[in-house]
Design an enzyme around this catalytic site. Structure first.
Site, short mmCIF file in Angstrom:
data_model
loop_
_atom_site.label_atom_id
_atom_site.label_comp_id
_atom_site.label_asym_id
_atom_site.label_seq_id
_atom_site.Cartn_x
_atom_site.Cartn_y
_atom_site.Cartn_z
N THR A 7 0.84 -1.21 0.00
CA THR A 7 0.00 0.00 0.00
C THR A 7 0.87 1.25 0.00
OG1 THR A 7 -1.77 1.22 1.10
CG2 THR A 7 -0.20 0.13 2.53
N ASP A 72 -7.62 -3.96 2.03
CA ASP A 72 -8.69 -3.26 1.32
C ASP A 72 -9.74 -2.92 2.36
OD1 ASP A 72 -9.26 -2.34 -1.44
OD2 ASP A 72 -11.20 -3.22 -0.95
N PHE A 152 -6.98 9.52 9.36
CA PHE A 152 -6.94 9.88 7.94
C PHE A 152 -8.32 9.58 7.35
CE2 PHE A 152 -6.08 5.36 8.02
CZ PHE A 152 -6.58 4.85 6.83
N GLY A 153 -8.49 9.90 6.10
CA GLY A 153 -9.71 9.56 5.36
C GLY A 153 -10.98 10.01 6.06
N HIS A 180 -11.37 -1.31 12.77
CA HIS A 180 -11.50 -2.41 11.82
C HIS A 180 -10.12 -3.00 11.50
CE1 HIS A 180 -10.71 1.40 10.02
NE2 HIS A 180 -10.76 1.00 8.77
#
Ligand code: IMP
Length: 194
Positions: A7, A72, A152-153, A180
Site C-alpha cells: 500500500t 482493502d 486519515f480519510g 477495523h
C-alpha cells in the site's frame, strides 16, 4: 518476520507499524506500479493487491520475504446502501479529504439512520503463493459535521460505538485498539501465530 506491505496509503502504513509489532514491514517501492483493485468485494480487492504485489516482487527483486500483506478497507453507510464501501477511495476522489467528508455527509438525508461501519480485509500471501484473508469491522455512526485532525480519510466523520467523539478527535490509542484494521490485525496475528 519480514513482510512487504502492498500500500502507498500513508495513514494505513502508520497504523500497521503500531498494529504489527515485531513484524518488519517493507514499504511498497516507489518505482513499483499502482496495484489494480477491480473487484466487487473487499476480499477480492485485497487478494488482487497481495497477489499483484507478490508477482511484481518476484519479477523485480531477489530479497526473500516471509510474505506480502495488503489491505482493502472502506466505510459502509446504511443510508447509502452500504456505500461508498469498496469504492471509498474512489468516492469524490477529485476532492481533498476534508471536502470529500463534507460531500459524503451532505448525501445523508435528515431523519434517517446514521449507522455506518468501517470494514477492513487483509490478504496475506506467502512467497509460495498461497494466500488467505482475515477481516475486521467497527460499528458506529456518522457525525453531524467533521471533527478532529487525527487519523486519515473518513476518521473525522465516524463516531465508533460507545464513544461520543470521532476517530479523528479521539486519541490515536483508541482507534489503534478498536478499529477495523486493529481487529483484522488481531486475526492475522492469531492465524500466523505471531
Ligand atoms: P483502499 O483500501 O485503497 O480501496 O482505500 C480505502 C479508503 O477507505 C481509504 O482511502 C479511506 O478513504 C477509507 N478508509 C479505509 N480505512 C480507513 C480508516 O481507518 N480511516 C478512515 N478512512 C479509511
Amino acid at each position: 518476520m519480514k513482510v512487504l506491505l502492498a500500500t502507498r496509503n500513508a495513514g494505513k502504513l502508520r497504523e500497521f507499524a503500531g498494529l504489527l509489532p515485531g513484524v518488519e514491514l517493507v514499504p511498497w517501492p516507489a518505482e513499483a506500479p499502482e496495484l489494480p483493485e477491480t473487484g466487487a468485494f473487499f476480499a477480492d480487492n485485497a487478494l488482487q493487491k497481495a497477489e499483484g504485489a507478490l508477482r511484481w516482487w518476484k519479477a523485480n527483486r531477489s530479497e526473500i520475504l516471509d510474505g506480502v500483506l495488503s489491505d482493502d478497507s472502506g466505510l459502509c453507510v446504511d443510508a447509502l446502501w452500504g456505500g461508498p464501501g469498496v469504492l471509498s477511495a474512489r468516492f469524490a476522489s477529485e476532492l481533498d479529504p476534508a471536502a470529500k467528508n463534507l460531500k459524503l455527509l451532505a448525501l445523508i438525508p435528515d431523519g434517517v439512520s446514521r449507522k455506518a461501519r468501517f470494514v477492513c480485509v487483509l490478504a496475506f500471501a506467502s512467497l509460495r503463493g498461497d494466500a488467505f484473508t482475515v477481516s475486521g469491522a467497527v460499528e458506529g455512526t456518522l457525525s453531524e459535521s467533521p471533527k478532529g485532525g487525527g487519523g486519515f480519510g473518513y476518521d473525522p466523520i465516524f463516531i465508533p460505538e460507545g464513544f461520543d467523539r470521532t476517530f479523528g478527535d479521539l486519541p490515536t490509542e483508541v482507534k489503534q485498539r478498536l478499529s477495523h484494521r486493529a481487529r483484522a490485525c488481531e486475526a492475522l496475528r492469531r492465524k500466523l501465530g505471531i
